[in-house]
Design an enzyme around this catalytic site. Sequence first.
Site, PDB file in Angstrom:
ATOM      1  N   VAL A  73       0.812  -1.226   0.000  1.00 43.04           N
ATOM      2  CA  VAL A  73       0.000   0.000   0.000  1.00 43.04           C
ATOM      3  C   VAL A  73       0.840   1.268   0.000  1.00 43.04           C
ATOM      4  CG1 VAL A  73      -2.089  -0.992   1.053  1.00 43.04           C
ATOM      5  CG2 VAL A  73      -0.329   0.008   2.528  1.00 43.04           C
ATOM      6  N   ASN A  95      -7.584  -2.116   5.500  1.00 40.52           N
ATOM      7  CA  ASN A  95      -7.186  -2.725   6.781  1.00 40.52           C
ATOM      8  C   ASN A  95      -5.679  -2.734   7.028  1.00 40.52           C
ATOM      9  OD1 ASN A  95      -7.454  -4.893   9.068  1.00 40.52           O
ATOM     10  ND2 ASN A  95      -6.135  -5.849   7.525  1.00 40.52           N
ATOM     11  N   SER A 147      -8.722   2.776  14.964  1.00 38.22           N
ATOM     12  CA  SER A 147      -8.374   2.154  16.248  1.00 38.22           C
ATOM     13  C   SER A 147      -8.874   3.087  17.347  1.00 38.22           C
ATOM     14  CB  SER A 147      -6.852   2.011  16.373  1.00 38.22           C
ATOM     15  OG  SER A 147      -6.491   1.755  17.725  1.00 38.22           O
ATOM     16  N   TYR A 160       1.589   5.704  15.633  1.00 40.28           N
ATOM     17  CA  TYR A 160       0.398   4.881  15.388  1.00 40.28           C
ATOM     18  C   TYR A 160      -0.868   5.663  15.762  1.00 40.28           C
ATOM     19  CZ  TYR A 160      -2.798   0.878  15.602  1.00 40.28           C
ATOM     20  OH  TYR A 160      -3.850   0.009  15.410  1.00 40.28           O
ATOM     21  N   ALA A 161      -0.863   6.250  16.976  1.00 44.53           N
ATOM     22  CA  ALA A 161      -2.046   6.971  17.448  1.00 44.53           C
ATOM     23  C   ALA A 161      -2.352   8.157  16.534  1.00 44.53           C
ATOM     24  CB  ALA A 161      -1.840   7.424  18.887  1.00 44.53           C
ATOM     25  N   SER A 163      -1.497   8.450  13.364  1.00 45.15           N
ATOM     26  CA  SER A 163      -1.967   7.951  12.063  1.00 45.15           C
ATOM     27  C   SER A 163      -3.436   7.545  12.151  1.00 45.15           C
ATOM     28  CB  SER A 163      -1.110   6.761  11.591  1.00 45.15           C
ATOM     29  OG  SER A 163      -1.409   5.578  12.309  1.00 45.15           O
ATOM     30  N   LYS A 164      -3.829   6.929  13.252  1.00 36.98           N
ATOM     31  CA  LYS A 164      -5.218   6.470  13.369  1.00 36.98           C
ATOM     32  C   LYS A 164      -6.180   7.650  13.604  1.00 36.98           C
ATOM     33  CE  LYS A 164      -4.548   2.048  12.700  1.00 36.98           C
ATOM     34  NZ  LYS A 164      -5.130   1.337  11.551  1.00 36.98           N
ATOM     35  N   ILE A 193      -7.997  -6.400  20.341  1.00 38.70           N
ATOM     36  CA  ILE A 193      -8.544  -7.651  19.805  1.00 38.70           C
ATOM     37  C   ILE A 193      -7.463  -8.725  19.916  1.00 38.70           C
ATOM     38  CG2 ILE A 193      -9.615  -8.769  17.807  1.00 38.70           C
ATOM     39  CD1 ILE A 193     -11.234  -6.323  18.663  1.00 38.70           C
TER      40      ILE A 193
HETATM   41  P1  NAD Z   1      -1.520  -7.805  11.537  1.00 36.34           P
HETATM   42  O1  NAD Z   1      -0.113  -7.352  11.647  1.00 36.34           O
HETATM   43  O2  NAD Z   1      -1.868  -9.206  11.864  1.00 36.34           O
HETATM   44  O3  NAD Z   1      -2.055  -7.523  10.073  1.00 36.34           O
HETATM   45  C1  NAD Z   1      -1.677  -6.397   9.338  1.00 36.34           C
HETATM   46  C2  NAD Z   1      -1.758  -6.729   7.872  1.00 36.34           C
HETATM   47  O4  NAD Z   1      -1.342  -5.573   7.131  1.00 36.34           O
HETATM   48  C3  NAD Z   1      -0.832  -7.888   7.477  1.00 36.34           C
HETATM   49  O5  NAD Z   1      -1.516  -8.692   6.532  1.00 36.34           O
HETATM   50  C4  NAD Z   1       0.329  -7.162   6.812  1.00 36.34           C
HETATM   51  O6  NAD Z   1       0.971  -7.947   5.853  1.00 36.34           O
HETATM   52  C5  NAD Z   1      -0.403  -6.000   6.168  1.00 36.34           C
HETATM   53  N1  NAD Z   1       0.481  -4.916   5.775  1.00 36.34           N
HETATM   54  C6  NAD Z   1       1.371  -4.234   6.536  1.00 36.34           C
HETATM   55  N2  NAD Z   1       2.043  -3.358   5.768  1.00 36.34           N
HETATM   56  C7  NAD Z   1       1.549  -3.480   4.511  1.00 36.34           C
HETATM   57  C8  NAD Z   1       1.845  -2.854   3.256  1.00 36.34           C
HETATM   58  N3  NAD Z   1       2.783  -1.919   3.136  1.00 36.34           N
HETATM   59  N4  NAD Z   1       1.128  -3.227   2.171  1.00 36.34           N
HETATM   60  C9  NAD Z   1       0.181  -4.179   2.258  1.00 36.34           C
HETATM   61  N5  NAD Z   1      -0.120  -4.817   3.382  1.00 36.34           N
HETATM   62  C10 NAD Z   1       0.562  -4.472   4.504  1.00 36.34           C
HETATM   63  O7  NAD Z   1      -2.371  -6.786  12.418  1.00 36.34           O
HETATM   64  P2  NAD Z   1      -3.921  -6.771  12.790  1.00 36.34           P
HETATM   65  O8  NAD Z   1      -3.992  -6.753  14.257  1.00 36.34           O
HETATM   66  O9  NAD Z   1      -4.672  -7.791  12.035  1.00 36.34           O
HETATM   67  O10 NAD Z   1      -4.314  -5.305  12.279  1.00 36.34           O
HETATM   68  C11 NAD Z   1      -5.117  -5.058  11.144  1.00 36.34           C
HETATM   69  C12 NAD Z   1      -5.612  -3.628  11.222  1.00 36.34           C
HETATM   70  O11 NAD Z   1      -6.420  -3.475  12.386  1.00 36.34           O
HETATM   71  C13 NAD Z   1      -4.503  -2.587  11.323  1.00 36.34           C
HETATM   72  O12 NAD Z   1      -4.851  -1.434  10.588  1.00 36.34           O
HETATM   73  C14 NAD Z   1      -4.467  -2.286  12.811  1.00 36.34           C
HETATM   74  O13 NAD Z   1      -3.953  -1.011  13.076  1.00 36.34           O
HETATM   75  C15 NAD Z   1      -5.947  -2.384  13.140  1.00 36.34           C
HETATM   76  N6  NAD Z   1      -6.233  -2.620  14.569  1.00 36.34           N
HETATM   77  C16 NAD Z   1      -5.875  -3.794  15.170  1.00 36.34           C
HETATM   78  C17 NAD Z   1      -6.183  -3.972  16.528  1.00 36.34           C
HETATM   79  C18 NAD Z   1      -5.848  -5.247  17.265  1.00 36.34           C
HETATM   80  O14 NAD Z   1      -6.035  -5.291  18.478  1.00 36.34           O
HETATM   81  N7  NAD Z   1      -5.363  -6.297  16.610  1.00 36.34           N
HETATM   82  C19 NAD Z   1      -6.833  -2.958  17.232  1.00 36.34           C
HETATM   83  C20 NAD Z   1      -7.167  -1.780  16.573  1.00 36.34           C
HETATM   84  C21 NAD Z   1      -6.879  -1.629  15.228  1.00 36.34           C
END
Ligand code: NAD
Length: 256
Positions: A73, A95, A147, A160-161, A163-164, A193
């Site tokens: 991305v 995502n 987030s 991170y904060a 960006s979100k 999560i």
């Molecule tokens: P994760 O690390 O398991 O998944 C992140 C995904 O993004 C992976 O598939 C990774 O390969 C992909 N990614 C990262 N950089 C990329 C790039 N340059 N191009 C394409 N893909 C890329 O994390 P997650 O916990 O599944 O998080 C998914 C989303 O949910 C994120 O945006 C995260 O900020 C948000 N989020 C997660 C939580 C949580 O508690 N897990 C809470 C709030 C928000």
Amino acid sequence: MDRETTVQDTLLDLRGKRALVTGASGGLGAHCAQVLASRGAEVVLAARRTDALKAVAEKIGTDARLQCVALDVTDGASRAALVRDIEPVDILINNAGLVREGAALGHAEDDWDVVMDTNLKGMFFLAQALVPGMRERGGGSIVNIASILGLRQAGGVVSYAVSKAGVVQLTKTLALEWARYGIRVNALAPGYIDTDINRDFWQTDAGKALILRIPQRRLGQQEDLDGPLLLLASDASRYMTGTVIAVDGGHLVNTL
Ligand code: NAD
């Protein structure tokens, strides 16, 4: 089947819709892809590693109509190639995201840049590239994964904060500009999560203390996102745009 069930099923039906999920190689993205496919959507799974995407697609199953496509991305050429290969798209689940932890005082410029490029800039420019196609099809739904850290603050995650928080404002701004094309833009703001990446942390004292600050006194499970995700992705939310839905067990409203 009573009338209410029929109405709900029709609104949440995603058959005939084509969805793109970024960051679908694991975690929440892989889960979102499975949920959309379970309602009949044709799903394009995108992330940098196609081998990991194929493993996810195999788990979802052969009944689903899935396509795995490489995407970074942060890379304009990669975004353009993806859009050429997969259009048209009705639903975009923005995502892909990452975090770089550490105190603000020592936060490196490279870390700041990679977080902003992935979580915010990549999100915007991918949506921008897909909107002309969505517009031609009469509209679409964009769901940005924000987030609760975009709405409240915690230490050690400054880029991170920020960006979100940007994702929250991006969602509202794009909702305003693209409503005229029939495109809805909403965000999900998950709390904590339980995923593979953070599972060890919840066993630590700090992890257990954090869970006690969540009014529902438990972590979110990936399945807790299913209802809000389907709501925003489908016609069930046809009069909703510019909203940010927290899915956090009440974490944002905890006591001072
Ligand atoms: P994760 O690390 O398991 O998944 C992140 C995904 O993004 C992976 O598939 C990774 O390969 C992909 N990614 C990262 N950089 C990329 C790039 N340059 N191009 C394409 N893909 C890329 O994390 P997650 O916990 O599944 O998080 C998914 C989303 O949910 C994120 O945006 C995260 O900020 C948000 N989020 C997660 C939580 C949580 O508690 N897990 C809470 C709030 C928000």
